[in-house]
Design an enzyme around this catalytic site. Sequence first.
Site, PDB file in Angstrom:
ATOM      1  N   MET A 167      36.211  31.932  43.596  1.00  0.00           N
ATOM      2  CA  MET A 167      35.985  33.049  44.515  1.00  0.00           C
ATOM      3  C   MET A 167      34.484  33.290  44.711  1.00  0.00           C
ATOM      4  SD  MET A 167      37.381  35.088  46.508  1.00  0.00           S
ATOM      5  CE  MET A 167      39.062  35.612  46.291  1.00  0.00           C
ATOM      6  N   GLU A 226      41.118  44.307  21.407  1.00  0.00           N
ATOM      7  CA  GLU A 226      41.661  45.569  21.905  1.00  0.00           C
ATOM      8  C   GLU A 226      41.826  45.595  23.415  1.00  0.00           C
ATOM      9  OE1 GLU A 226      39.261  45.381  19.637  1.00  0.00           O
ATOM     10  OE2 GLU A 226      39.752  46.674  17.936  1.00  0.00           O
ATOM     11  N   PHE A 270      29.655  56.350  10.809  1.00  0.00           N
ATOM     12  CA  PHE A 270      30.032  54.950  10.942  1.00  0.00           C
ATOM     13  C   PHE A 270      31.181  54.805  11.949  1.00  0.00           C
ATOM     14  CE2 PHE A 270      32.741  51.363   9.437  1.00  0.00           C
ATOM     15  CZ  PHE A 270      31.878  50.349   9.826  1.00  0.00           C
ATOM     16  N   GLN A 271      31.012  53.908  12.895  1.00  0.00           N
ATOM     17  CA  GLN A 271      32.001  53.649  13.950  1.00  0.00           C
ATOM     18  C   GLN A 271      32.366  54.888  14.755  1.00  0.00           C
ATOM     19  OE1 GLN A 271      35.204  51.235  12.219  1.00  0.00           O
ATOM     20  NE2 GLN A 271      33.969  49.433  12.718  1.00  0.00           N
ATOM     21  N   LYS A 274      40.347  61.026  11.882  1.00  0.00           N
ATOM     22  CA  LYS A 274      41.074  60.521  10.723  1.00  0.00           C
ATOM     23  C   LYS A 274      41.623  61.642   9.846  1.00  0.00           C
ATOM     24  CE  LYS A 274      40.987  57.090   7.099  1.00  0.00           C
ATOM     25  NZ  LYS A 274      40.234  56.007   6.452  1.00  0.00           N
TER      26      LYS A 274
HETATM   27  C1  LIG Z   1      39.670  39.285  44.701  1.00  0.00           C
HETATM   28  C2  LIG Z   1      40.412  40.439  45.309  1.00  0.00           C
HETATM   29  C3  LIG Z   1      40.775  40.393  46.645  1.00  0.00           C
HETATM   30  C4  LIG Z   1      41.534  41.429  47.208  1.00  0.00           C
HETATM   31  N1  LIG Z   1      41.959  41.286  48.496  1.00  0.00           N
HETATM   32  C5  LIG Z   1      42.879  42.158  48.977  1.00  0.00           C
HETATM   33  C6  LIG Z   1      43.511  41.949  50.246  1.00  0.00           C
HETATM   34  O1  LIG Z   1      43.233  41.003  50.951  1.00  0.00           O
HETATM   35  N2  LIG Z   1      44.441  42.825  50.634  1.00  0.00           N
HETATM   36  C7  LIG Z   1      44.808  43.899  49.866  1.00  0.00           C
HETATM   37  O2  LIG Z   1      45.711  44.639  50.260  1.00  0.00           O
HETATM   38  N3  LIG Z   1      44.205  44.136  48.705  1.00  0.00           N
HETATM   39  C8  LIG Z   1      43.262  43.296  48.230  1.00  0.00           C
HETATM   40  N4  LIG Z   1      42.707  43.514  46.997  1.00  0.00           N
HETATM   41  C9  LIG Z   1      43.117  44.725  46.249  1.00  0.00           C
HETATM   42  C10 LIG Z   1      42.324  45.950  46.634  1.00  0.00           C
HETATM   43  O3  LIG Z   1      41.094  45.918  45.969  1.00  0.00           O
HETATM   44  C11 LIG Z   1      43.099  47.240  46.241  1.00  0.00           C
HETATM   45  O4  LIG Z   1      43.372  47.232  44.873  1.00  0.00           O
HETATM   46  C12 LIG Z   1      44.418  47.377  46.949  1.00  0.00           C
HETATM   47  O5  LIG Z   1      44.312  47.047  48.308  1.00  0.00           O
HETATM   48  C13 LIG Z   1      44.930  48.805  46.830  1.00  0.00           C
HETATM   49  O6  LIG Z   1      46.277  48.850  47.126  1.00  0.00           O
HETATM   50  P1  LIG Z   1      47.000  50.152  47.657  1.00  0.00           P
HETATM   51  O7  LIG Z   1      46.312  50.701  48.845  1.00  0.00           O
HETATM   52  O8  LIG Z   1      48.424  49.808  47.777  1.00  0.00           O
HETATM   53  O9  LIG Z   1      46.726  51.250  46.555  1.00  0.00           O
HETATM   54  P2  LIG Z   1      47.071  51.418  45.015  1.00  0.00           P
HETATM   55  O10 LIG Z   1      45.837  51.216  44.246  1.00  0.00           O
HETATM   56  O11 LIG Z   1      48.274  50.680  44.603  1.00  0.00           O
HETATM   57  O12 LIG Z   1      47.321  52.982  45.029  1.00  0.00           O
HETATM   58  C14 LIG Z   1      48.569  53.520  45.221  1.00  0.00           C
HETATM   59  C15 LIG Z   1      48.516  54.742  46.113  1.00  0.00           C
HETATM   60  O13 LIG Z   1      49.834  55.284  46.113  1.00  0.00           O
HETATM   61  C16 LIG Z   1      49.812  56.608  45.627  1.00  0.00           C
HETATM   62  N5  LIG Z   1      51.014  56.821  44.826  1.00  0.00           N
HETATM   63  C17 LIG Z   1      51.243  56.442  43.552  1.00  0.00           C
HETATM   64  N6  LIG Z   1      52.473  56.818  43.168  1.00  0.00           N
HETATM   65  C18 LIG Z   1      53.028  57.448  44.216  1.00  0.00           C
HETATM   66  C19 LIG Z   1      54.272  58.084  44.428  1.00  0.00           C
HETATM   67  N7  LIG Z   1      55.227  58.112  43.485  1.00  0.00           N
HETATM   68  N8  LIG Z   1      54.504  58.659  45.618  1.00  0.00           N
HETATM   69  C20 LIG Z   1      53.561  58.642  46.603  1.00  0.00           C
HETATM   70  N9  LIG Z   1      52.357  58.054  46.449  1.00  0.00           N
HETATM   71  C21 LIG Z   1      52.101  57.460  45.272  1.00  0.00           C
HETATM   72  C22 LIG Z   1      48.532  56.765  44.855  1.00  0.00           C
HETATM   73  O14 LIG Z   1      48.121  58.100  44.865  1.00  0.00           O
HETATM   74  C23 LIG Z   1      47.583  55.834  45.604  1.00  0.00           C
HETATM   75  O15 LIG Z   1      46.972  56.484  46.687  1.00  0.00           O
HETATM   76  C24 LIG Z   1      41.901  42.540  46.433  1.00  0.00           C
HETATM   77  C25 LIG Z   1      41.499  42.599  45.107  1.00  0.00           C
HETATM   78  C26 LIG Z   1      40.776  41.556  44.531  1.00  0.00           C
HETATM   79  C27 LIG Z   1      40.416  41.647  43.093  1.00  0.00           C
HETATM   80  C1  LIG Z   2      35.308  40.592  34.189  1.00  0.00           C
HETATM   81  C2  LIG Z   2      34.866  40.071  35.497  1.00  0.00           C
HETATM   82  N1  LIG Z   2      33.664  39.480  35.633  1.00  0.00           N
HETATM   83  C3  LIG Z   2      33.271  38.980  36.830  1.00  0.00           C
HETATM   84  C4  LIG Z   2      34.085  39.078  37.927  1.00  0.00           C
HETATM   85  C5  LIG Z   2      33.638  38.529  39.293  1.00  0.00           C
HETATM   86  N2  LIG Z   2      34.515  37.429  39.698  1.00  0.00           N
HETATM   87  C6  LIG Z   2      35.524  37.597  40.566  1.00  0.00           C
HETATM   88  S1  LIG Z   2      36.411  36.210  40.842  1.00  0.00           S
HETATM   89  C7  LIG Z   2      35.439  35.327  39.785  1.00  0.00           C
HETATM   90  C8  LIG Z   2      35.695  33.868  39.534  1.00  0.00           C
HETATM   91  C9  LIG Z   2      37.016  33.597  38.934  1.00  0.00           C
HETATM   92  O1  LIG Z   2      37.082  32.236  38.606  1.00  0.00           O
HETATM   93  P1  LIG Z   2      38.444  31.547  38.165  1.00  0.00           P
HETATM   94  O2  LIG Z   2      39.118  32.363  37.130  1.00  0.00           O
HETATM   95  O3  LIG Z   2      38.178  30.138  37.821  1.00  0.00           O
HETATM   96  O4  LIG Z   2      39.331  31.670  39.473  1.00  0.00           O
HETATM   97  P2  LIG Z   2      39.191  30.905  40.882  1.00  0.00           P
HETATM   98  O5  LIG Z   2      38.504  31.838  41.814  1.00  0.00           O
HETATM   99  O6  LIG Z   2      38.436  29.645  40.669  1.00  0.00           O
HETATM  100  O7  LIG Z   2      40.596  30.658  41.293  1.00  0.00           O
HETATM  101  C10 LIG Z   2      34.426  36.137  39.254  1.00  0.00           C
HETATM  102  C11 LIG Z   2      33.377  35.659  38.337  1.00  0.00           C
HETATM  103  C12 LIG Z   2      35.322  39.736  37.745  1.00  0.00           C
HETATM  104  N3  LIG Z   2      36.159  39.918  38.759  1.00  0.00           N
HETATM  105  N4  LIG Z   2      35.710  40.190  36.532  1.00  0.00           N
END
Ligand SMILES: Cc1cc2nc3c(=O)[nH]c(=O)nc-3n(C[C@H](O)[C@H](O)[C@H](O)COP(=O)(O)OP(=O)(O)OC[C@H]3O[C@@H](n4cnc5c(N)ncnc54)[C@H](O)[C@@H]3O)c2cc1C
Ligand SMILES: Cc1ncc(C[n+]2csc(CCOP(=O)(O)OP(=O)(O)O)c2C)c(N)n1
Lengths: 165, 570
Positions: free
Chosen positions: B478, B50, B112-113, B162
Amino acid sequence: MVRRHIISLLMENEAGALSRVAGLFSARAYNIESLTVAPTEDATLSRMTIVTVGSEEVIEQITKQLNKLVDVIKVMDLTEGSHIERELMLVKVKAVGAGREEMKRTADIFRGRIIDVTDATYTIELTGTGSKLDAFLEAIDPVFIIETVRTGASGIGRGERSLKA
Amino acid sequence: MEVTGAEIVVRCLAEEGVEFVFGYPGGAVLNIYDAIFKQDKFKHVLVRHEQAAVHAADAYARATGRVGVALVTSGPGVTNAVTGIATAYMDSIPIVVISGQVPTPAIGLDAFQEVDAVGITRPCVKHNFLVKDVKDLAATFKKAFHIAASGRPGPVLIDVPKDVTAHLTEFVYPATVEMRSYNPVVKGHSGQLKRAVQMLLEAKRPMIYAGGGVVLGDAAPQLTELTRLLGFPCTNTLMGLGGYPATDRQNLGMLGMHGTYEANMAMQHCDVLLAVGARFDDRVIGNPAHFAREQRRIIHIDVDPSSISKRVKVDVPIVGDVKNVLDDLLALLKQSKEKNDAAALNAWWTQIELWRSKDCLKYNRNGSIIKPQYVVEKLWEVTKGDAYVTSDVGQHQMWAAQYYKFDKPRRWINSGGLGTMGVGLPYAMGVQLAFPDAQVACITGESSIQMCIQELSTCKQYRIPVKVITLNNRYMGMVRQWQEFFYGSRYAESYMESLPDFVKLAEAYGHVGMRIDKPEDVEAALKEAFSPALKERLVFMDFQTDQTENVFPMVEGGKGLSEMILAEEL
Ligand SMILES: Cc1cc2nc3c(=O)[nH]c(=O)nc-3n(C[C@H](O)[C@H](O)[C@H](O)COP(=O)(O)OP(=O)(O)OC[C@H]3O[C@@H](n4cnc5c(N)ncnc54)[C@H](O)[C@@H]3O)c2cc1C
Ligand SMILES: Cc1ncc(C[n+]2csc(CCOP(=O)(O)OP(=O)(O)O)c2C)c(N)n1
Ligand SMILES: [Mg+2]
């Protein structure tokens, strides 16, 4: 500056509405001092009063987040303007011997009403602001208090200030 | 004529023009499945878990802009769906999830469930409903689709007991929705718009910071026009990539924790910042106190007032739909006779080019081990920059974001806010089903891919020919990177032992598998995977990449944007 705020809101009177508000406060680690809720003259609407403490930034986020809830119709920070705050308290106290007369006098001073009487107890009803109720509790010797129950504050704006759907 | 609740569910979906329902059956939804069996308006896609149903629906929404739909049974069906729902919630993705529930008389009896679906999902949905009366079913669906797609989009769950699916009533689908409690602002405040224009024209060191809101609000053309008209630099968040063409000179690439040197420096040192549909995430501005050290005035456009002044105080808040607001700003700017100080703007660009000349994304290309960055660069070339790219979470996600230059919105599909490993493959499924002729690549890691690998079976059943590009570094890269930098290289539980033979695994599922060990084979392998000969096939590519490569630049947690670690500094 961290201050006490009274937030009033109108929301759809639907199952689960209260839990959305309560959940919002706990999920975002906002403070709830008290929360009261009941339907309004229009039974499809609930009116809620929340007393919270927080900095300006936190209160701004609280009102924005409350407004964002799909069931919420209007939000007002009562403490931003002149308003009236009331809370109801019921206190059951020991009332025996000399203390009995003393207790009655204190209740009178605070404009409390004795609404239930036994040989040994009074139940006093008191309304007012939260601090007035606090003051009453401080005015009586805690050893006499059997139980207290407070509703939490309800609030309403003064004069023209109102919260309407 | 009276029809059953199940029939109503199906008819509502048809009324909404739903193309695909991603789902998995179970006791509480059997009536709905029976109604699905008898209809031909939409296609049901049977996933293998799911979580993947919700991810696929979410990706369908990200790629098309339309509401994605998932259907799950009560209890474990719902709990499995929660990760998908929370993922969509954090990135503001419009989906409707229908969950079965035990019959109304059994609710609350630990049946159940039975789980409290509405309670479990409350913190990670935009809204949810428990429908107790079949007469409310159609109106609830209408509201759910409206709420999911309008304002700040987000997931909506409809929990349907249901017995409600068996009860009878007339089917009337409401033409419109009226909700006194829900009316998102669409137009920006005219006074604020004027102040914004004035501020933009006064800017000497301007910066445009565009986020996911530009993509969600389909405002890439407006953003592009505005940026070009003003001649300002533009950066995108991870969620905003493609909102402005990455190959354009005015684009400084992504900003933030793994953003480019030039984007982060310009963000820190600008005097006027226009934030468009971006939420000043902690991965984007680093330490807010450090960010606030430099004086700058901020204009912030967002449809959600709670995004404004949440982490960073702004000077001109504009609440409204980004497309409308940008249209209005463009009109005002075109009317205005004032222009920006050209000399100041020139000097600013000279500074930016100096920052850009650091070439912060350069990496060592001369080894005998495949560099992950190289694979992404080649993928970009081979697909002519025109693929849909989904990703999982980790280093590979960052390299995909840095090295695949997205020129169009809705091409880059990833989990930014929740950072959910496992999304990559189901995301690719949702995208490929929406665009059967498009090139769809899933950039993943050997750890992430294993979190939803069972969907290879779904891909076989529905002939979904996505290309899985595994950057296999045998590490949770990472995590390993953080352990290297901040935990004295103690690699606690981040090594991926006992990996399967991915080629055989792909073949076992009926797909094509490839293992690529040498840099000189990368391009040919990619070309083959995307060749007409394999157009109908899922190709699982296992690239054996450098185990110790790190993502640069990097802003450490708690540090300021201008305090990046660059590759050369190590
Ligand atoms: C491993 C990892 C590393 C990351 N590193 C980075 C990084 O280096 N740099 C980075 O930027 N991010 C990074 N992120 C992502 C970060 O965590 C955020 O998800 C991201 O920065 C949020 O993007 P955003 O500010 O564009 O907001 P979003 O989450 O895209 O939010 C959108 C915003 O726009 C608004 N909005 C939506 N629709 C409309 C509309 N029609 N009109 C006006 N406003 C609207 C919403 O209200 C909201 O405030 C990383 C994530 C991970 C998992
Ligand atoms: C469901 C979930 N569990 C744990 C994490 C924490 N986490 C972030 S990156 C990462 C490693 C990802 O490894 P891989 O898919 O091999 O990517 P790589 O960084 O090696 O490119 C983990 C464990 C997560 N983001 N999501
Ligand atoms: Mg890895």
